[in-house]
Design a protein around this motif. Structure first.
Motif, PDB file in Angstrom:
ATOM      1  N   MET A  65      15.993  89.579 -44.394  1.00 21.31           N
ATOM      2  CA  MET A  65      16.097  88.411 -43.516  1.00 21.31           C
ATOM      3  C   MET A  65      15.676  88.754 -42.081  1.00 21.31           C
ATOM      4  O   MET A  65      15.011  87.954 -41.425  1.00 21.31           O
ATOM      5  CB  MET A  65      17.530  87.850 -43.539  1.00 21.31           C
ATOM      6  CG  MET A  65      17.943  87.311 -44.904  1.00 21.31           C
ATOM      7  SD  MET A  65      16.775  86.144 -45.631  1.00 21.31           S
ATOM      8  CE  MET A  65      16.824  84.827 -44.449  1.00 21.31           C
ATOM      9  N   GLU A  66      16.055  89.936 -41.606  1.00 16.93           N
ATOM     10  CA  GLU A  66      15.630  90.351 -40.261  1.00 16.93           C
ATOM     11  C   GLU A  66      14.112  90.453 -40.171  1.00 16.93           C
ATOM     12  O   GLU A  66      13.504  89.984 -39.213  1.00 16.93           O
ATOM     13  CB  GLU A  66      16.248  91.704 -39.901  1.00 16.93           C
ATOM     14  CG  GLU A  66      17.672  91.629 -39.443  1.00 16.93           C
ATOM     15  CD  GLU A  66      18.205  92.981 -38.999  1.00 16.93           C
ATOM     16  OE1 GLU A  66      17.590  94.025 -39.315  1.00 16.93           O
ATOM     17  OE2 GLU A  66      19.255  92.990 -38.335  1.00 16.93           O
ATOM     18  N   LEU A  67      13.511  91.075 -41.174  1.00 20.83           N
ATOM     19  CA  LEU A  67      12.056  91.247 -41.170  1.00 20.83           C
ATOM     20  C   LEU A  67      11.332  89.911 -41.321  1.00 20.83           C
ATOM     21  O   LEU A  67      10.244  89.714 -40.767  1.00 20.83           O
ATOM     22  CB  LEU A  67      11.637  92.229 -42.263  1.00 20.83           C
ATOM     23  CG  LEU A  67      12.099  93.674 -42.033  1.00 20.83           C
ATOM     24  CD1 LEU A  67      11.843  94.534 -43.267  1.00 20.83           C
ATOM     25  CD2 LEU A  67      11.414  94.261 -40.802  1.00 20.83           C
ATOM     26  N   GLU A  75       4.706  90.817 -48.850  1.00 23.41           N
ATOM     27  CA  GLU A  75       4.006  92.076 -49.085  1.00 23.41           C
ATOM     28  C   GLU A  75       4.308  93.101 -47.988  1.00 23.41           C
ATOM     29  O   GLU A  75       4.539  94.269 -48.259  1.00 23.41           O
ATOM     30  CB  GLU A  75       2.489  91.865 -49.191  1.00 23.41           C
ATOM     31  CG  GLU A  75       2.054  91.146 -50.457  1.00 23.41           C
ATOM     32  CD  GLU A  75       2.274  89.638 -50.393  1.00 23.41           C
ATOM     33  OE1 GLU A  75       2.334  89.065 -49.270  1.00 23.41           O
ATOM     34  OE2 GLU A  75       2.410  89.036 -51.465  1.00 23.41           O
ATOM     35  N   LYS A  76       4.313  92.632 -46.747  1.00 20.45           N
ATOM     36  CA  LYS A  76       4.589  93.514 -45.610  1.00 20.45           C
ATOM     37  C   LYS A  76       6.031  94.032 -45.675  1.00 20.45           C
ATOM     38  O   LYS A  76       6.284  95.218 -45.448  1.00 20.45           O
ATOM     39  CB  LYS A  76       4.339  92.764 -44.298  1.00 20.45           C
ATOM     40  CG  LYS A  76       4.509  93.597 -43.077  1.00 20.45           C
ATOM     41  CD  LYS A  76       3.372  94.583 -42.922  1.00 20.45           C
ATOM     42  CE  LYS A  76       3.502  95.283 -41.591  1.00 20.45           C
ATOM     43  NZ  LYS A  76       2.593  96.388 -41.442  1.00 20.45           N
ATOM     44  N   ILE A  77       6.982  93.147 -45.999  1.00 21.65           N
ATOM     45  CA  ILE A  77       8.390  93.541 -46.115  1.00 21.65           C
ATOM     46  C   ILE A  77       8.554  94.555 -47.235  1.00 21.65           C
ATOM     47  O   ILE A  77       9.268  95.551 -47.090  1.00 21.65           O
ATOM     48  CB  ILE A  77       9.291  92.310 -46.351  1.00 21.65           C
ATOM     49  CG1 ILE A  77       9.278  91.407 -45.126  1.00 21.65           C
ATOM     50  CG2 ILE A  77      10.715  92.736 -46.697  1.00 21.65           C
ATOM     51  CD1 ILE A  77       9.935  90.069 -45.330  1.00 21.65           C
ATOM     52  N   GLU A  79       6.320  96.661 -48.342  1.00 21.04           N
ATOM     53  CA  GLU A  79       5.755  97.933 -47.866  1.00 21.04           C
ATOM     54  C   GLU A  79       6.696  98.639 -46.893  1.00 21.04           C
ATOM     55  O   GLU A  79       6.896  99.845 -46.975  1.00 21.04           O
ATOM     56  CB  GLU A  79       4.413  97.687 -47.159  1.00 21.04           C
ATOM     57  CG  GLU A  79       3.281  97.318 -48.075  1.00 21.04           C
ATOM     58  CD  GLU A  79       2.022  96.948 -47.299  1.00 21.04           C
ATOM     59  OE1 GLU A  79       1.943  97.263 -46.076  1.00 21.04           O
ATOM     60  OE2 GLU A  79       1.119  96.345 -47.897  1.00 21.04           O
ATOM     61  N   MET A  80       7.286  97.885 -45.994  1.00 25.10           N
ATOM     62  CA  MET A  80       8.139  98.460 -44.955  1.00 25.10           C
ATOM     63  C   MET A  80       9.464  99.003 -45.515  1.00 25.10           C
ATOM     64  O   MET A  80       9.983 100.006 -45.022  1.00 25.10           O
ATOM     65  CB  MET A  80       8.424  97.419 -43.870  1.00 25.10           C
ATOM     66  CG  MET A  80       7.199  97.006 -43.086  1.00 25.10           C
ATOM     67  SD  MET A  80       7.499  95.585 -42.019  1.00 25.10           S
ATOM     68  CE  MET A  80       8.511  96.313 -40.751  1.00 25.10           C
ATOM     69  N   THR A  81       9.999  98.325 -46.508  1.00 28.10           N
ATOM     70  CA  THR A  81      11.328  98.691 -47.023  1.00 28.10           C
ATOM     71  C   THR A  81      11.279  99.520 -48.300  1.00 28.10           C
ATOM     72  O   THR A  81      12.274 100.146 -48.655  1.00 28.10           O
ATOM     73  CB  THR A  81      12.143  97.421 -47.322  1.00 28.10           C
ATOM     74  OG1 THR A  81      11.461  96.652 -48.319  1.00 28.10           O
ATOM     75  CG2 THR A  81      12.377  96.605 -46.069  1.00 28.10           C
ATOM     76  N   GLY A  82      10.151  99.470 -49.009  1.00 26.57           N
ATOM     77  CA  GLY A  82      10.064 100.157 -50.295  1.00 26.57           C
ATOM     78  C   GLY A  82      10.675  99.347 -51.430  1.00 26.57           C
ATOM     79  O   GLY A  82      10.821  99.836 -52.548  1.00 26.57           O
ATOM     80  N   LEU A  83      11.036  98.106 -51.143  1.00 28.71           N
ATOM     81  CA  LEU A  83      11.609  97.232 -52.165  1.00 28.71           C
ATOM     82  C   LEU A  83      10.502  96.567 -52.960  1.00 28.71           C
ATOM     83  O   LEU A  83       9.405  96.326 -52.447  1.00 28.71           O
ATOM     84  CB  LEU A  83      12.490  96.153 -51.513  1.00 28.71           C
ATOM     85  CG  LEU A  83      13.695  96.642 -50.705  1.00 28.71           C
ATOM     86  CD1 LEU A  83      14.358  95.462 -49.989  1.00 28.71           C
ATOM     87  CD2 LEU A  83      14.695  97.347 -51.613  1.00 28.71           C
ATOM     88  N   ASP A  84      10.780  96.248 -54.203  1.00 35.11           N
ATOM     89  CA  ASP A  84       9.833  95.554 -55.067  1.00 35.11           C
ATOM     90  C   ASP A  84       9.557  94.159 -54.488  1.00 35.11           C
ATOM     91  O   ASP A  84      10.483  93.474 -54.028  1.00 35.11           O
ATOM     92  CB  ASP A  84      10.422  95.451 -56.481  1.00 35.11           C
ATOM     93  CG  ASP A  84       9.481  94.773 -57.439  1.00 35.11           C
ATOM     94  OD1 ASP A  84       8.397  95.331 -57.695  1.00 35.11           O
ATOM     95  OD2 ASP A  84       9.833  93.670 -57.926  1.00 35.11           O
ATOM     96  N   SER A  85       8.307  93.739 -54.532  1.00 33.88           N
ATOM     97  CA  SER A  85       7.943  92.451 -53.936  1.00 33.88           C
ATOM     98  C   SER A  85       8.624  91.277 -54.653  1.00 33.88           C
ATOM     99  O   SER A  85       8.982  90.287 -54.010  1.00 33.88           O
ATOM    100  CB  SER A  85       6.429  92.269 -53.917  1.00 33.88           C
ATOM    101  OG  SER A  85       5.903  92.309 -55.226  1.00 33.88           O
ATOM    102  N   GLN A  86       8.840  91.385 -55.950  1.00 34.04           N
ATOM    103  CA  GLN A  86       9.543  90.322 -56.683  1.00 34.04           C
ATOM    104  C   GLN A  86      11.000  90.238 -56.218  1.00 34.04           C
ATOM    105  O   GLN A  86      11.555  89.152 -56.080  1.00 34.04           O
ATOM    106  CB  GLN A  86       9.485  90.561 -58.203  1.00 34.04           C
ATOM    107  CG  GLN A  86      10.143  89.474 -59.029  1.00 34.04           C
ATOM    108  CD  GLN A  86       9.476  88.117 -58.874  1.00 34.04           C
ATOM    109  OE1 GLN A  86       8.253  88.017 -58.929  1.00 34.04           O
ATOM    110  NE2 GLN A  86      10.260  87.075 -58.684  1.00 34.04           N
ATOM    111  N   TYR A  87      11.615  91.377 -55.957  1.00 35.34           N
ATOM    112  CA  TYR A  87      12.991  91.430 -55.453  1.00 35.34           C
ATOM    113  C   TYR A  87      13.062  90.785 -54.066  1.00 35.34           C
ATOM    114  O   TYR A  87      13.978  89.996 -53.785  1.00 35.34           O
ATOM    115  CB  TYR A  87      13.447  92.889 -55.420  1.00 35.34           C
ATOM    116  CG  TYR A  87      14.844  93.141 -54.937  1.00 35.34           C
ATOM    117  CD1 TYR A  87      15.947  92.616 -55.595  1.00 35.34           C
ATOM    118  CD2 TYR A  87      15.072  93.946 -53.817  1.00 35.34           C
ATOM    119  CE1 TYR A  87      17.238  92.874 -55.153  1.00 35.34           C
ATOM    120  CE2 TYR A  87      16.350  94.216 -53.374  1.00 35.34           C
ATOM    121  CZ  TYR A  87      17.431  93.676 -54.046  1.00 35.34           C
ATOM    122  OH  TYR A  87      18.706  93.942 -53.617  1.00 35.34           O
TER     123      TYR A  87
END
Length: 112
Positions: A65-67, A75-77, A79-87
């Motif tokens: 939410m912050e990002l 996609e950027k989030i 990449e930045m967090t390492g979380l799956d894009s579907q998640y």
């Protein structure tokens, strides 16, 4: 070859008679071997695991939410967090219904 001759060479544990209980014998089940302590311990482990997962998910919701508020896309989030894009997508979809930014409620939705 007759059935009796076939069974003579087989392992006795593989025969059906080995697993049949005699008349009058109590038939055992898994519940006969579970103690009250086992039930309490397993319940605490499950609750503890669920609490940890909920806490981690709520932290993920907070970061996403912050990002998002900074103008980043999925996609950027990711990449930045390492979380799956579907998640990340699931978090954003679940968060849309909460104007008061209740991260725990969003985490419950994501996990559900």
């Amino acid at each position: 070859m007759s059935e009796e001759k076939k069974n003579q060479g087989e392992d006795w544990e593989m025969s059906e008679e080995y697993y049949k209980s005699g008349e009058g014998e109590k038939e055992l089940s898994l519940e006969d071997f579970i103690t009250e302590e086992d039930l309490q311990t397993d319940g605490m482990k499950l609750q503890s695991n669920h609490d940890e997962l909920l806490k981690k998910t709520a932290e993920d919701v907070h970061r996403v939410m912050e990002l998002t508020l900074q103008g980043n896309n999925i996609e950027k989030i990711s990449e930045m967090t390492g979380l799956d894009s579907q998640y990340v997508y699931n978090i954003l979809v679940c968060a849309q219904g909460f104007r008061e930014d209740d991260e725990i409620a969003v985490a419950h939705l994501v996990l559900g």
